[in-house]
Design a protein around this motif. Structure first.
Motif, mmCIF file in Angstrom:
data_model
loop_
_atom_site.group_PDB
_atom_site.id
_atom_site.type_symbol
_atom_site.label_atom_id
_atom_site.label_comp_id
_atom_site.label_asym_id
_atom_site.label_seq_id
_atom_site.Cartn_x
_atom_site.Cartn_y
_atom_site.Cartn_z
ATOM 1 N N PRO A 68 5.180 2.838 -2.393
ATOM 2 C CA PRO A 68 4.716 1.637 -1.696
ATOM 3 C C PRO A 68 5.534 1.397 -0.429
ATOM 4 N N TYR A 69 4.837 1.100 0.650
ATOM 5 C CA TYR A 69 5.494 0.996 1.956
ATOM 6 C C TYR A 69 6.662 0.017 1.966
ATOM 7 N N GLN A 70 6.478 -1.141 1.345
ATOM 8 C CA GLN A 70 7.499 -2.179 1.412
ATOM 9 C C GLN A 70 8.845 -1.715 0.854
ATOM 10 N N LEU A 71 8.813 -0.784 -0.094
ATOM 11 C CA LEU A 71 10.040 -0.319 -0.720
ATOM 12 C C LEU A 71 10.824 0.635 0.168
ATOM 13 N N VAL A 72 10.176 1.189 1.182
ATOM 14 C CA VAL A 72 10.859 2.163 2.042
ATOM 15 C C VAL A 72 10.804 1.754 3.515
ATOM 16 N N ALA A 73 10.358 0.542 3.800
ATOM 17 C CA ALA A 73 10.231 0.097 5.191
ATOM 18 C C ALA A 73 11.561 0.188 5.924
ATOM 19 N N ASP A 74 12.660 -0.184 5.245
ATOM 20 C CA ASP A 74 13.975 -0.136 5.893
ATOM 21 C C ASP A 74 14.373 1.296 6.233
ATOM 22 N N LEU A 75 14.008 2.243 5.378
ATOM 23 C CA LEU A 75 14.353 3.644 5.644
ATOM 24 C C LEU A 75 13.642 4.133 6.900
ATOM 25 N N ASP B 102 12.096 -1.413 -10.976
ATOM 26 C CA ASP B 102 13.403 -1.013 -10.416
ATOM 27 C C ASP B 102 13.764 0.435 -10.721
ATOM 28 N N GLU B 103 12.759 1.253 -10.904
ATOM 29 C CA GLU B 103 13.029 2.681 -11.092
ATOM 30 C C GLU B 103 13.616 3.246 -9.807
ATOM 31 N N GLU B 104 14.637 4.074 -9.918
ATOM 32 C CA GLU B 104 15.318 4.629 -8.757
ATOM 33 C C GLU B 104 15.154 6.136 -8.691
ATOM 34 N N VAL B 105 15.193 6.661 -7.459
ATOM 35 C CA VAL B 105 15.119 8.096 -7.264
ATOM 36 C C VAL B 105 16.044 8.467 -6.110
ATOM 37 N N ASP B 106 16.680 9.599 -6.223
ATOM 38 C CA ASP B 106 17.518 10.111 -5.141
ATOM 39 C C ASP B 106 16.657 11.007 -4.249
ATOM 40 N N MET B 107 16.574 10.660 -2.986
ATOM 41 C CA MET B 107 15.780 11.448 -2.048
ATOM 42 C C MET B 107 16.649 12.514 -1.393
ATOM 43 N N ALA B 108 16.257 13.745 -1.543
ATOM 44 C CA ALA B 108 16.956 14.829 -0.856
ATOM 45 C C ALA B 108 16.397 14.976 0.557
ATOM 46 N N ALA B 109 17.218 15.415 1.479
ATOM 47 C CA ALA B 109 16.753 15.623 2.846
ATOM 48 C C ALA B 109 15.585 16.597 2.859
ATOM 49 N N GLY B 110 14.495 16.207 3.489
ATOM 50 C CA GLY B 110 13.310 17.048 3.557
ATOM 51 C C GLY B 110 12.331 16.857 2.424
ATOM 52 N N SER B 111 12.712 16.085 1.407
ATOM 53 C CA SER B 111 11.809 15.855 0.275
ATOM 54 C C SER B 111 10.690 14.902 0.678
ATOM 55 N N GLN B 112 9.548 15.017 0.004
ATOM 56 C CA GLN B 112 8.385 14.201 0.320
ATOM 57 C C GLN B 112 8.008 13.352 -0.883
ATOM 58 N N HIS B 113 7.529 12.140 -0.616
ATOM 59 C CA HIS B 113 7.272 11.189 -1.693
ATOM 60 C C HIS B 113 6.055 10.327 -1.359
ATOM 61 N N ILE B 114 5.466 9.738 -2.401
ATOM 62 C CA ILE B 114 4.416 8.725 -2.263
ATOM 63 C C ILE B 114 4.977 7.442 -2.857
ATOM 64 N N SER C 233 0.848 -1.188 0.000
ATOM 65 C CA SER C 233 0.000 0.000 0.000
ATOM 66 C C SER C 233 0.886 1.241 0.000
ATOM 67 N N HIS C 234 0.428 2.295 -0.663
ATOM 68 C CA HIS C 234 1.226 3.510 -0.790
ATOM 69 C C HIS C 234 1.161 4.350 0.484
ATOM 70 N N VAL C 235 2.284 4.961 0.810
ATOM 71 C CA VAL C 235 2.371 5.828 1.988
ATOM 72 C C VAL C 235 3.046 7.140 1.598
ATOM 73 N N PHE C 236 2.758 8.166 2.377
ATOM 74 C CA PHE C 236 3.459 9.441 2.238
ATOM 75 C C PHE C 236 4.640 9.422 3.207
ATOM 76 N N LEU C 237 5.792 9.853 2.736
ATOM 77 C CA LEU C 237 6.918 9.918 3.647
ATOM 78 C C LEU C 237 7.797 11.116 3.345
ATOM 79 N N LYS C 238 8.570 11.510 4.345
ATOM 80 C CA LYS C 238 9.529 12.598 4.218
ATOM 81 C C LYS C 238 10.910 12.060 4.551
ATOM 82 N N ALA C 239 11.890 12.374 3.721
ATOM 83 C CA ALA C 239 13.258 11.929 3.964
ATOM 84 C C ALA C 239 13.890 12.785 5.055
ATOM 85 N N ASN C 240 14.424 12.137 6.074
ATOM 86 C CA ASN C 240 15.111 12.865 7.138
ATOM 87 C C ASN C 240 16.535 13.231 6.747
#
Length: 228
Positions: free
Chosen positions: A212-219, A198-210, A179-186
């Motif tokens: 799937p939870y499983q892809l960012v659970a470790d973060l 396998d599309e990749e994106v570089d998250m900048a500090a403070g950036s916000q994204h939507i 399921s999709h979640v909103f998150l902010k990179a610390n």
């Protein structure tokens, strides 16, 4: 006059060198953590828990510290005149803190009741240092699962002998980790996979994204990002 009038409650320091909270093994000096920092950790854990589809590691230690701090603040407030504006402000802040803690624990209990057997199965496969439930939550989950199994047996499965085998496994409810979640990179996080292709994106500090939870659970587990 109480120290309350000089120091806001959420800035008071909590001694956690007794092992109840954080401790720096490389530093022989007593480590202290402010009540404000503890509250920030609990608030982040609360929002993450509310937004995550699965149950996250328990923040029992931080909750215990905050409960102690709330009791300490209540003791300090007794020296204030109830008509003092500071007493009103402090009282409102205490109610807010209590609400956050209660909501956090209520959210975790709701997940345990919904995904009981799934969570217990996951806990059995984890190392002791990796457990997500507190001992109290584990006991509650086991008793809840036992009561549900007993209820199903009394009202249904005893009358359907052909359905008893494997019936318990069929009742296991699992969270939708995609399921999709909103998150902010610390912090800045490079090359985060954000899609099934396998599309990749570089998250900048403070950036916000939507995502799937499983892809960012470790973060989220590593506090590199937080849910919003």
């Amino acid at each position: 006059m109480s120290d309350v009038e000089d120091v806001p409650e959420t800035q008071l320091e909590i001694d956690v060198s007794d092992g109840a909270g954080l401790e720096d093994e490389d530093d022989d000096d007593m480590e202290q953590i402010t009540a404000q920092k503890v509250l920030e950790i609990i608030e982040t854990a609360w929002i993450n828990e509310m937004c995550a589809p699965e149950i996250l590691p328990s923040q029992t230690d931080m909750l215990e510290l905050m409960v102690s701090q709330v009791a300490h603040m209540e003791e300090q407030m007794r020296d204030l005149d109830k008509n003092d504006f500071r007493a009103v402000v402090h009282s409102m802040e205490l109610e807010r803190v209590r609400y956050i803690m209660a909501s956090y624990m209520r959210c975790r209990l709701q997940k345990i009741e919904t995904f009981t057997q799934h969570i217990l199965n996951q806990e059995e496969s984890r190392e002791p240092d990796d457990k997500r439930l507190s001992p109290e939550e584990t006991k509650f989950a086991q008793e809840f699962a036992s009561n549900v199994d007993e209820y199903f047996h009394k009202v249904a499965t005893q009358y359907m002998p052909n359905q008893q085998r494997g019936e318990a496994d069929q009742r296991i409810v699992t969270p939708n980790l995609m399921s999709h979640v909103f998150l902010k990179a610390n912090v800045a996080v490079p090359a985060v996979i954000v899609g099934v292709d396998d599309e990749e994106v570089d998250m900048a500090a403070g950036s916000q994204h939507i995502i799937p939870y499983q892809l960012v659970a470790d973060l989220i587990q590593n506090n590199q990002a937080q849910l919003i």
